[in-house]
Design a protein around this motif. Structure first.
Motif, PDB file in Angstrom:
ATOM      1  N   LEU A 102       0.838  -1.200   0.000  1.00 26.83           N
ATOM      2  CA  LEU A 102       0.000   0.000   0.000  1.00 26.83           C
ATOM      3  C   LEU A 102       0.879   1.259   0.000  1.00 26.83           C
ATOM      4  N   VAL A 103       1.691   1.430   1.042  1.00 29.10           N
ATOM      5  CA  VAL A 103       2.600   2.568   1.151  1.00 29.10           C
ATOM      6  C   VAL A 103       4.024   2.072   0.935  1.00 29.10           C
ATOM      7  N   VAL A 104       4.792   2.776   0.104  1.00 30.01           N
ATOM      8  CA  VAL A 104       6.157   2.352  -0.224  1.00 30.01           C
ATOM      9  C   VAL A 104       7.067   3.574  -0.269  1.00 30.01           C
ATOM     10  N   ASN A 105       8.350   3.323  -0.405  1.00 29.90           N
ATOM     11  CA  ASN A 105       9.311   4.326  -0.847  1.00 29.90           C
ATOM     12  C   ASN A 105       9.530   4.131  -2.343  1.00 29.90           C
ATOM     13  N   CYS A 106      10.068   5.136  -3.007  1.00 30.73           N
ATOM     14  CA  CYS A 106      10.278   5.006  -4.452  1.00 30.73           C
ATOM     15  C   CYS A 106      11.258   3.886  -4.770  1.00 30.73           C
ATOM     16  N   GLY A 107      12.250   3.661  -3.890  1.00 31.99           N
ATOM     17  CA  GLY A 107      13.201   2.592  -4.120  1.00 31.99           C
ATOM     18  C   GLY A 107      14.273   2.985  -5.119  1.00 31.99           C
ATOM     19  N   ALA A 108      15.162   2.050  -5.391  1.00 29.02           N
ATOM     20  CA  ALA A 108      16.266   2.287  -6.326  1.00 29.02           C
ATOM     21  C   ALA A 108      15.987   1.563  -7.639  1.00 29.02           C
ATOM     22  N   PRO A 109      16.301   2.175  -8.767  1.00 25.08           N
ATOM     23  CA  PRO A 109      16.022   1.547 -10.061  1.00 25.08           C
ATOM     24  C   PRO A 109      17.064   0.514 -10.442  1.00 25.08           C
ATOM     25  N   ALA A 110      16.637  -0.501 -11.165  1.00 28.06           N
ATOM     26  CA  ALA A 110      17.570  -1.486 -11.717  1.00 28.06           C
ATOM     27  C   ALA A 110      17.986  -1.100 -13.130  1.00 28.06           C
ATOM     28  N   ILE A 111      17.215  -0.242 -13.771  1.00 27.93           N
ATOM     29  CA  ILE A 111      17.457   0.203 -15.143  1.00 27.93           C
ATOM     30  C   ILE A 111      17.619   1.719 -15.133  1.00 27.93           C
ATOM     31  N   ASN A 112      18.539   2.234 -15.947  1.00 31.38           N
ATOM     32  CA  ASN A 112      18.815   3.675 -16.008  1.00 31.38           C
ATOM     33  C   ASN A 112      19.172   4.228 -14.629  1.00 31.38           C
ATOM     34  N   ARG A 113      20.060   3.532 -13.956  1.00 33.53           N
ATOM     35  CA  ARG A 113      20.417   3.934 -12.598  1.00 33.53           C
ATOM     36  C   ARG A 113      21.032   5.333 -12.554  1.00 33.53           C
ATOM     37  N   SER A 114      21.848   5.667 -13.557  1.00 36.02           N
ATOM     38  CA  SER A 114      22.516   6.961 -13.538  1.00 36.02           C
ATOM     39  C   SER A 114      21.526   8.117 -13.657  1.00 36.02           C
ATOM     40  N   VAL A 115      20.375   7.874 -14.288  1.00 31.91           N
ATOM     41  CA  VAL A 115      19.370   8.922 -14.473  1.00 31.91           C
ATOM     42  C   VAL A 115      18.599   9.169 -13.186  1.00 31.91           C
ATOM     43  N   TRP A 116      18.235   8.095 -12.483  1.00 27.49           N
ATOM     44  CA  TRP A 116      17.332   8.190 -11.342  1.00 27.49           C
ATOM     45  C   TRP A 116      18.040   8.191  -9.995  1.00 27.49           C
ATOM     46  N   PRO A 154       8.746  25.496   6.544  1.00 27.40           N
ATOM     47  CA  PRO A 154       7.767  24.726   5.757  1.00 27.40           C
ATOM     48  C   PRO A 154       8.176  23.257   5.704  1.00 27.40           C
ATOM     49  N   PHE A 155       7.195  22.367   5.741  1.00 28.02           N
ATOM     50  CA  PHE A 155       7.493  20.941   5.662  1.00 28.02           C
ATOM     51  C   PHE A 155       6.373  20.231   4.925  1.00 28.02           C
ATOM     52  N   ALA A 156       6.694  19.042   4.442  1.00 28.22           N
ATOM     53  CA  ALA A 156       5.732  18.231   3.692  1.00 28.22           C
ATOM     54  C   ALA A 156       5.786  16.804   4.201  1.00 28.22           C
ATOM     55  N   VAL A 157       4.610  16.239   4.460  1.00 27.91           N
ATOM     56  CA  VAL A 157       4.491  14.838   4.863  1.00 27.91           C
ATOM     57  C   VAL A 157       4.046  14.057   3.620  1.00 27.91           C
ATOM     58  N   ARG A 158       4.833  13.065   3.228  1.00 29.24           N
ATOM     59  CA  ARG A 158       4.562  12.324   1.991  1.00 29.24           C
ATOM     60  C   ARG A 158       4.308  10.849   2.285  1.00 29.24           C
ATOM     61  N   PHE A 159       3.353  10.300   1.532  1.00 25.92           N
ATOM     62  CA  PHE A 159       3.060   8.875   1.571  1.00 25.92           C
ATOM     63  C   PHE A 159       3.002   8.392   0.121  1.00 25.92           C
ATOM     64  N   HIS A 160       4.074   7.741  -0.333  1.00 29.43           N
ATOM     65  CA  HIS A 160       4.114   7.228  -1.702  1.00 29.43           C
ATOM     66  C   HIS A 160       3.311   5.927  -1.767  1.00 29.43           C
ATOM     67  N   LEU A 161       2.459   5.825  -2.761  1.00 30.40           N
ATOM     68  CA  LEU A 161       1.613   4.654  -2.927  1.00 30.40           C
ATOM     69  C   LEU A 161       2.207   3.723  -3.973  1.00 30.40           C
ATOM     70  N   HIS A 162       1.971   2.440  -3.794  1.00 29.45           N
ATOM     71  CA  HIS A 162       2.407   1.476  -4.806  1.00 29.45           C
ATOM     72  C   HIS A 162       1.712   1.788  -6.121  1.00 29.45           C
ATOM     73  N   SER A 163       2.355   1.441  -7.227  1.00 37.42           N
ATOM     74  CA  SER A 163       1.841   1.826  -8.545  1.00 37.42           C
ATOM     75  C   SER A 163       0.473   1.227  -8.865  1.00 37.42           C
TER      76      SER A 163
END
Length: 565
Positions: free
Chosen positions: A367-381, A470-479
């Motif tokens: 349900l809730v995730v972090n963006c995580g690290a990419p396996a493809i195009n690592r240098s871009v992300w 100023p601050f922001a509370v974030r909840f990243h959702l699974h795709s």
């Protein structure tokens, strides 16, 4: 100003120390240049392979058919050619996967004469291409993977092979062993050292006459395992993905040592025993591992294979204090929280600024995730993935809670971040605070989370104490989660693919903004995130919560009248 100047001076001092250490490692590697030159002039031996290590990673015979037909699919890109080493690679990730030869296990699983011929043809093509420019293929970690893969597939490669191929194959193994041994002293601290040492220990056990290499590498492997595997089984880099690969590499060594009548170092046995429960600790209901500190897509088949060899199968601990993670579990709900300090600077090249972020799974669905690290195009992300905004936590003044080195030999290392992370826990209620923003903005972030005993409700509160910022509370959702806004603007309906629904509610307006799921095997995918923006000059606390909705009961079907018989 005094605090800011002190923080700047501390960062510069740490950067200088890390750079000096990196240059010292490079200097120690210089004396081996002459050895490397002699190796490339052909003064090598042709040793005998006397043992074949077990390969625990799963294989797919369908992939073998692709390689036989000349189709090579790596890192999301497909190339069709008779000789993949004779063409310019489409990307570094593609070349890294090709030159690592881990895919040979697919040909071995097929076990057909065509697969054997294709394996020998491709290994021979690599040896022919040694004079070409393939810098990615000669990186120490890639070379270590190739050495392990060639040894694990040597039964397929050498069965029925001509003597000329055997001699050339054995000499190439010998050269790569010597190069890896020479390059080891220049490797930075981290999992790369473990990978190289495991390859050298494997070679020392499987190749005749390498007793000196085995003794040297086994001793250093034991030292590195004691240094890098923490008391609770986590890796010092705090990257969950490192554990699975290490387990699958170390388990075959436990079989090879007795086969050679050699006593394995105790560190190999104890490290595996410590890591197994930690893998279970970091696992969600869908089988994936928590996306913290460089963790990319989870190879669930590899995780399942590793856990088959877990002899303890004890209860999953609630806390991993040495690794800095907490686990809340009730009913079918699992929550894992990053409640630890950044890794030591020397091991922080892949660390993420995600302090007090969390991930939540409901049954077999994330349900809730972090963006995580990419396996493809690592240098871009890579740079974006490491920011605090890419995690389900609070970011202050649109900045990250850690600062990373941006250039030079220490690029990517953590220069500053939370120094004090306090955690208190009572049952399913967790409170944690960190000071990652104190040096720059004069504030501290505190987060409290309380999971209901049935797992159907999570209540949370984030507070920012100190100067107004100023601050922001974030909840990243699974795709796969669909976010539907409600009329009041302070709650969102979250619909899961299986038809289940959760409601997110807060005491502040909630916005639905675009996000991206980076830790996907097929590459980045669009997703959504819930964002609550505020200013600590106006309000220092934001309360929020997730609640599972009950499925509506099916309408009763009218009973048919009985026939008057």
């Amino acid at each position: 100003m005094r605090l800011s100047a002190l923080a700047w001076f501390s960062e510069r001092l740490l950067a200088t120390r890390l750079a000096a250490s990196a240059r010292a490692r490079g200097a120690r590697a210089l004396p081996f240049t002459a050895i490397s030159m002699r190796i490339w002039r052909g003064r090598s031996q042709a040793p005998h392979v006397i043992l074949v290590p077990q390969e625990l990673r799963t294989a797919d015979p369908v992939r073998a058919d692709e390689f036989i037909e000349g189709v090579y699919v790596f890192a999301g890109q497909t190339v069709t050619t008779s000789d993949p080493f004779a063409i310019p690679p489409p990307s570094d990730e593609w070349m890294e996967a090709l030159a690592g030869f881990g895919w040979l296990r697919h040909l071995r699983s097929a076990g057909t004469p065509e697969a054997s011929d294709a394996a020998r043809r491709l290994v021979l093509a690599w040896m022919e291409a040694q004079g070409r420019s393939h810098p990615v293929g000669w990186q120490p970690q890639v070379m270590a993977e190739r050495l392990k893969a060639w040894l694990a597939t040597s039964g397929l490669l050498l069965a029925g092979a001509e003597p000329a191929f055997y001699r050339r194959f054995a000499r190439s193994l010998w050269r790569q062993m010597r190069l890896l041994q020479a390059q080891y002293v220049g490797l930075p601290p981290g999992a790369g050292r473990l990978s190289v040492l495991i390859a050298l220990v494997t070679a020392g056990l499987c190749i005749e006459g390498e007793e000196r290499l085995l003794k040297w590498a086994a001793r250093r492997l034991a030292e590195e395992l004691d240094r890098q595997i923490l008391a609770d089984g986590g890796h010092v880099s705090r990257n969950p993905g490192v554990l699975v690969g290490l387990i699958l590499d170390l388990l075959p060594l436990r079989q090879l040592f007795p086969a050679r009548n050699v006593t394995p170092p105790a560190a190999i046995l104890t490290a595996v025993d410590r890591m197994m429960p930690m893998v279970r600790f970091l696992q969600f209901g869908d089988g994936s591992l928590a996306r913290f500190n460089g963790m990319g897509p989870t190879a669930i088949d590899l995780v399942a294979t590793a856990l088959v060899y877990d002899e303890s199968r004890g209860n999953i601990p609630a806390s991993a204090p040495h690794s800095g993670f907490e686990r809340l579990e009730a009913g079918k709900t699992v929550i894992i929280v990053d409640a630890g300090h950044p890794p030591p600077a020397a091991y922080s090249i892949g660390a993420h600024a995600g302090t007090l972020s969390f991930e939540l799974s409901a049954g077999r669905q994330m349900l809730v995730v972090n963006c995580g690290a990419p396996a493809i195009n690592r240098s871009v992300w890579r740079r974006e993935a490491r920011k605090t905004a890419a995690h389900s936590t609070v970011s202050v003044a649109d900045r990250s809670s850690m600062r990373f080195a941006s250039r030079g030999v220490i690029e990517g290392a953590v220069l500053s971040g939370p120094r004090h992370v306090a955690v208190s826990r009572r049952g399913l209620t967790l409170t944690a605070v960190h000071d990652g923003y104190r040096a720059r903005f004069g504030v501290e972030h505190s987060r409290t989370m309380a999971l209901a005993e049935d797992g159907l409700r999570l209540d949370g509160e984030d507070s920012i104490e100190g100067a107004g910022q100023p601050f922001a509370v974030r909840f990243h959702l699974h795709s796969v989660v669909q976010a539907i806004p409600t009329e009041n603007g302070r709650s969102v309906l979250l619909v899961l693919p299986a038809g289940e629904a959760w409601v997110f509610a807060a005491d502040q307006p909630v916005a639905i903004e675009p996000s991206v799921s980076l830790a996907m095997a097929e590459g980045p995918r669009r997703a959504s995130q819930l964002v609550i923006e505020a200013n600590s000059a106006d309000t220092t606390r934001v309360r929020w919560g997730f609640r599972k909705l009950d499925r509506p009961a099916a309408a009763p079907q009218p009973s048919e009248p009985e026939l008057p018989l």
